[in-house]
Design an enzyme around this catalytic site. Sequence first.
Site, short mmCIF file in Angstrom:
data_model
loop_
_atom_site.label_atom_id
_atom_site.label_comp_id
_atom_site.label_asym_id
_atom_site.label_seq_id
_atom_site.Cartn_x
_atom_site.Cartn_y
_atom_site.Cartn_z
N HIS A 7 26.71 2.92 77.56
CA HIS A 7 25.40 3.10 78.18
C HIS A 7 24.43 3.76 77.19
O HIS A 7 23.33 3.26 76.94
CB HIS A 7 25.54 3.96 79.44
N GLU A 8 24.85 4.89 76.62
CA GLU A 8 23.97 5.61 75.68
C GLU A 8 23.75 4.79 74.41
O GLU A 8 22.68 4.83 73.81
CB GLU A 8 24.54 6.99 75.35
N HIS A 36 20.91 2.44 75.03
CA HIS A 36 19.63 3.12 74.78
C HIS A 36 19.39 3.24 73.27
O HIS A 36 18.28 3.06 72.78
CB HIS A 36 19.64 4.53 75.37
N HIS A 39 18.09 0.13 71.71
CA HIS A 39 16.69 -0.03 72.08
C HIS A 39 15.81 0.75 71.09
O HIS A 39 14.73 0.30 70.70
CB HIS A 39 16.49 0.50 73.52
#
Length: 675
Positions: A467-468, A471, A474
């Site tokens: 998940h991190e 990010h 991104h």
Amino acid sequence: MSILTSLFNTKYNTAPFSQIKLEDYQPAFIENITAAKAEIDAIINNPAAPTFENTIEALDFSGNALVRLSSIFFNLNSAETCDEMQKIAQEVSPLLTEFSNDITLNEALFQRIKSVYEQKDTLNLSPEQATLLDKKFKSFSRNGALLSEEDKLKLREIDTELAKLKLTFSENVLAETNNYQLHLTNEADLKGLPEGAIEAASALAKSKDLEGWIFTLDFPSYIPFVTYADNRELRKEIAIAAGKKAFQNNEFDNQTIALKIAKLRFERANLLGYETHSHFVLEERMAQHPDKVKSFLNDLLTKAKPAAEKEFAELSAFAKDLDGIEQLEKWDGAYYAEKLKQKLFNLDDEKLKPYFQLENVLNGAFTIANKLFGLTFTEIFDIDKYHEEVTTYEVKDEFGELVAIFYADFFPRKGKRNGAWMTSFKSQYIKDGINERPHISNVCNFTKPTATKPSLLTFNEVTTLFHEFGHGLHGMLANTIYPSLSGTSVYWDFVELPSQVMENWCYEPEALALFAKHYETGEIIPQEYVDKIKESASFQEGMATLRQLSFGILDMAFHSNNPIAITNIKAFEKTAFEGTSLYPDVAENCMSVSFSHIFAGGYSSGYYSYKWAEVLDADAFAYFQEKGIFNKEVATKFKDNVLSKGGTELPMELYKRFRGQEPKADALLKRAGLI
């Protein structure tokens, strides 16, 4: 001149952590704020007529040294803090707030921005420039720049009162949480509880010079108790205590405060020319309008409710068979759900952990990023770190060009806050023909290696890492001109798409084969475990969805209408929950008065965004599954239209360019086993 007020003379212009002393920060903040003010003054006092370049663009690139300093300081204040640093944070935060207010309330600056904004249709701007202009104008107009002096004063009064009320709201919830304890002295009352929960309760009792065990309303104490304690009466006692926080007509009661907050938000929105608080908030969200949010929530409700009712009936029947429970109550849900889950799947973290050694999982994430986006991660040892446990990587593309610097910080320690997050030490932007590449960090709290064992992750921690890392991608793949539109600078209900979509690879056998290997034998995780992970992922998803939707519906009920008519919070909440209730109501409980997300945090009119982002990520991943989870063409479209674009255009436009259509909820419902 301080080291923190100029460009760093380091490899890739990375932060020179080892050379920064605590006493450098405050003078550097003062110096950088002064320099940033001078840059703003230069824009205001420019004798030339306002243009996009000399006003909007100049404003976005102003204060670069201050932005860089703030990111270094506040990142370290989360990951590597100390008392002295927290004291500095208390001192510099008001200076930064004041500086920010000085900008948004600066009439001369606003007049220049307004002048450019009024000519926007004749300026032939690129989509990114048009977005920047719109964003700059709104950052002023939405904060009262268009109001009369009298109304500006009123707005400041409302904002001041709201800030105080929100603080009091959360202080009351905290006080009520701290004021309750379940003190047990009979060992039989602990039946069913895990060893760790009993140990923690014993340690807490000892710290208060009491015999026995103490359980509290703090989640690490409360959740294990309602999930595992066999004593139903005690589960009832602690559950009711949790549900009546700030609803006891005492000094910590939040009923009046919650209503005041709702009414002031409505008044503020009206003052700024909006129908309701929701209309104001959603203008800057992907959903755009309260009607769209309501139809989104109701559509999901229609689809999830039959599954939730079926699951509730199954759970009720299971509790009746097992213990003769005639009516399942709120304090029974977690307890019987856990028992049913064990019966159905017989899968626990201890079985899975040996297959998830941290280094392997991280390398798995790197390999997947390579297969999808052509990135390579190489550990480097010649740049500064803020702690010896941090590892640093050079990230390059398939042509060997630098994409980003990546910092990975994975273990708990004193001075590091709980949880997991992604952040950046330097943003990406393009200036004077140079594409400044970003410095991105992932911070987590995983179990440290011991003398005999490496760091082994639970499956939940594996999805957290991915998940991190989503990010992180991104941020790393950002490719925009303007810093304020770069990377994760996107709408609130869009920012979780890159992170949540990455979690999907954790469930795919083809991806797991790359990293889920037994740390002692090297054996790849057995297929039966993979099947159970996938199956258990959607266990009671209908009930979980209904619960999430109920919170979103309650949020919209408070904020998308005029709250003046609400006199009784409990009755209002009960009406809002009508379509989503499974358990009987508990008269002495009220959720709204401790709903900190919407009354004290940043989620008012935004609670729906949790589910919104899930719809996006499931729909996006369905496209990958259709074409192959490592399909280069789909990955490139995702990189070019989502990951690299930041906030340069409306998220729905970017999403449609990637997917070819608007997102549909079907993929989420299918993944959740609801259709």
